[in-house]
Design a protein around this motif. Structure first.
Motif: not given
Length: 149
Positions: A106, A141-142, A145-146, A148-149
């Motif tokens: 990230g 990266g964003l 991240k989304k 994996s959330s």
């Protein structure tokens, strides 16, 4: 007001204050020649309110002119905008090869790192700027991240 009658206007609203609309610009030739020798002084007969009124008219015209200029500039920037090009699989692989760790952690890529990547993958990334590469790394990266959330 030039005669020191400001006290008469104190406490009144702008609607209640009456100002002479006519400007007395009758100058004798002697006064004009005297003014040429001196530094610029305000012309007698032109009140401060009248000067401010003229300034306000100019500034209001300037404001509307600026608004027109701003809209024209925004139109021009929209027209000058480069059309978004989708990333080809080869371009994606080239950038991922250099920034896979950045994307997984990230972290953002620096401009210098993007320039190095662009130089290393010259034929593939010739059409992309360092900012394009940096944006790609950030967006990936964003997106990761989304997911994996």
């Amino acid at each position: 007001m030039e005669k020191g009658t400001l006290v008469n206007f104190q406490g009144k609203s702008l609607d209640e204050i009456e100002i002479e609309d006519e400007i007395d610009l009758d100058l004798d030739e002697e006064e004009v020649s005297d003014d040429d020798n001196e530094e610029s002084e305000p012309v007698s007969g032109v009140s401060e309110k009248t000067k401010m009124g003229l300034g306000e008219a100019d500034s209001s015209t300037g404001k509307s002119q600026m608004n027109q200029d701003e809209t024209e500039n925004s139109r021009e920037t929209k027209l000058r905008r480069i059309v978004k090009r989708p990333w080809s699989p080869n371009e994606v692989n080239a950038v991922m090869k250099h920034f896979r760790v950045h994307i997984s952690k990230g972290h953002l890529a620096t401009k210098a790192e993007c320039e190095q990547c662009k130089a290393a993958e010259d034929p593939l990334l010739r059409e992309r700027t360092a900012q394009n590469i940096r944006d790609f790394v950030r967006n990936r990266g964003l997106m990761l991240k989304k997911k994996s959330s």
